[in-house]
Design a protein around this motif. Structure first.
Motif, PDB file in Angstrom:
ATOM      1  N   GLY A  98       0.806  -1.208   0.000  1.00  0.00           N
ATOM      2  CA  GLY A  98       0.000   0.000   0.000  1.00  0.00           C
ATOM      3  C   GLY A  98       0.838   1.257   0.000  1.00  0.00           C
ATOM      4  O   GLY A  98       0.345   2.342  -0.307  1.00  0.00           O
ATOM      5  N   ASP A  99       2.135   1.120   0.341  1.00  0.00           N
ATOM      6  CA  ASP A  99       3.037   2.258   0.270  1.00  0.00           C
ATOM      7  C   ASP A  99       3.421   2.468  -1.193  1.00  0.00           C
ATOM      8  O   ASP A  99       3.956   1.566  -1.841  1.00  0.00           O
ATOM      9  CB  ASP A  99       4.283   1.990   1.118  1.00  0.00           C
ATOM     10  CG  ASP A  99       5.284   3.126   1.019  1.00  0.00           C
ATOM     11  OD1 ASP A  99       6.228   3.000   0.223  1.00  0.00           O
ATOM     12  OD2 ASP A  99       5.100   4.137   1.725  1.00  0.00           O
ATOM     13  N   ALA A 100       3.157   3.643  -1.725  1.00  0.00           N
ATOM     14  CA  ALA A 100       3.321   3.898  -3.155  1.00  0.00           C
ATOM     15  C   ALA A 100       4.751   3.654  -3.630  1.00  0.00           C
ATOM     16  O   ALA A 100       4.981   3.011  -4.661  1.00  0.00           O
ATOM     17  CB  ALA A 100       2.888   5.325  -3.482  1.00  0.00           C
ATOM     18  N   ARG A 101       5.723   4.141  -2.893  1.00  0.00           N
ATOM     19  CA  ARG A 101       7.123   3.991  -3.312  1.00  0.00           C
ATOM     20  C   ARG A 101       7.548   2.527  -3.284  1.00  0.00           C
ATOM     21  O   ARG A 101       8.218   2.043  -4.198  1.00  0.00           O
ATOM     22  CB  ARG A 101       8.029   4.822  -2.407  1.00  0.00           C
ATOM     23  CG  ARG A 101       7.886   6.327  -2.598  1.00  0.00           C
ATOM     24  CD  ARG A 101       8.877   7.081  -1.741  1.00  0.00           C
ATOM     25  NE  ARG A 101      10.254   6.759  -2.102  1.00  0.00           N
ATOM     26  CZ  ARG A 101      11.315   7.185  -1.426  1.00  0.00           C
ATOM     27  NH1 ARG A 101      11.146   7.933  -0.330  1.00  0.00           N
ATOM     28  NH2 ARG A 101      12.527   6.866  -1.817  1.00  0.00           N
ATOM     29  N   SER A 102       7.150   1.826  -2.235  1.00  0.00           N
ATOM     30  CA  SER A 102       7.496   0.412  -2.124  1.00  0.00           C
ATOM     31  C   SER A 102       6.837  -0.399  -3.231  1.00  0.00           C
ATOM     32  O   SER A 102       7.455  -1.284  -3.834  1.00  0.00           O
ATOM     33  CB  SER A 102       7.066  -0.120  -0.755  1.00  0.00           C
ATOM     34  OG  SER A 102       7.406  -1.481  -0.614  1.00  0.00           O
ATOM     35  N   ASP A 103       5.582  -0.084  -3.526  1.00  0.00           N
ATOM     36  CA  ASP A 103       4.865  -0.796  -4.585  1.00  0.00           C
ATOM     37  C   ASP A 103       5.525  -0.572  -5.941  1.00  0.00           C
ATOM     38  O   ASP A 103       5.629  -1.500  -6.761  1.00  0.00           O
ATOM     39  CB  ASP A 103       3.409  -0.331  -4.639  1.00  0.00           C
ATOM     40  CG  ASP A 103       2.599  -0.825  -3.450  1.00  0.00           C
ATOM     41  OD1 ASP A 103       3.088  -1.721  -2.733  1.00  0.00           O
ATOM     42  OD2 ASP A 103       1.487  -0.304  -3.240  1.00  0.00           O
ATOM     43  N   LEU A 104       5.969   0.649  -6.202  1.00  0.00           N
ATOM     44  CA  LEU A 104       6.614   0.960  -7.477  1.00  0.00           C
ATOM     45  C   LEU A 104       7.931   0.206  -7.630  1.00  0.00           C
ATOM     46  O   LEU A 104       8.254  -0.307  -8.709  1.00  0.00           O
ATOM     47  CB  LEU A 104       6.856   2.463  -7.595  1.00  0.00           C
ATOM     48  CG  LEU A 104       5.635   3.328  -7.914  1.00  0.00           C
ATOM     49  CD1 LEU A 104       5.991   4.808  -7.823  1.00  0.00           C
ATOM     50  CD2 LEU A 104       5.104   3.001  -9.311  1.00  0.00           C
TER      51      LEU A 104
END
Length: 221
Positions: A20-26
């Motif tokens: 759910g963390d945008a940076r981690s997901d990317l």
């Protein structure tokens, strides 16, 4: 029929860190896309974690933070289209649709999910020996659920006079397995666009199940 939800990760694999963390997901998605291209070009056996790391231009700990090993990556790539395909008959908003329309729409979803998720949707057909027994068991369970629901809807559609076929299970397997043959010949950027391919294959699937098209009668002035 109640909607069934499936797990977002293959059995036995950890959930994504900081989901759910945008940076981690990317970052995680970047690893998957690079690995997918290598698996597609070289195959599973000829692709190494070192190659994935080199292609990304990162350190090994960066990749291992998100995935245990290359099988973890491979199964994660395969799980997404598997869930999307076998949940094609799970409807939220269309519960009021008649059975034959749910069948035709579900088959269209199945075909679209296969094409949109190229090439990872074809990995199970290309290298079935790679997957762990737990993964294969979960995949079979989802497939059984899908075909049980498809058969029930088809029989309902036949009772309503909108589908015409003899053997329910054989017809369901024939219609539902059509996307699997894409592995042998489908390539993106061909003569037909992906959406045009979905349309053509959906028409073929609907012919298999004997979908009756009611022609509109023109009103005389």
């Amino acid at each position: 029929m109640n909607k069934t939800t499936f797990p977002d990760a293959p059995p036995g694999l950890r959930s994504p860190p900081f989901k759910g963390d945008a940076r981690s997901d990317l970052k995680r998605e970047r690893i998957l896309r690079v690995a997918e291209a290598l698996f597609s070009k070289q195959g599973y056996a000829n692709t190494t974690m070192s190659q994935i790391v080199d292609k990304l231009g990162v350190s090994k700990p960066f990749v291992y933070y998100y995935f245990h090993n290359k099988q973890d990556i491979f199964e994660t790539l395969s799980w997404r289209p598997t869930v999307e395909c076998f949940s094609a008959l799970e409807f939220d908003e269309d519960a009021a649709l008649p059975a034959h329309l749910r069948v035709s729409k579900g088959l269209e979803r199945l075909i679209r999910a296969t094409i949109v998720n190229y090439p990872s949707a074809f990995f199970p057909y290309r290298e079935p020996q790679v997957y762990r027994p737990e993964y294969r068991a979960a995949q079979k369970k989802m497939a059984r659920h899908f075909y049980a629901r498809l058969c029930a809807l088809m029989e309902q559609g036949r009772q309503e006079g909108m589908l015409e076929f003899d053997e329910t299970k054989i017809t369901a397997l024939a219609a539902g397995s059509l996307p699997g043959f894409l592995f042998y010949w489908y390539r993106p950027h061909g003569r037909l666009s992906s959406e045009a391919m979905v349309t053509e294959l959906t028409k073929l699937s609907c012919r298999v199940i004997g979908l009756r098209i009611r022609k509109k009668t023109s009103k005389k002035a």
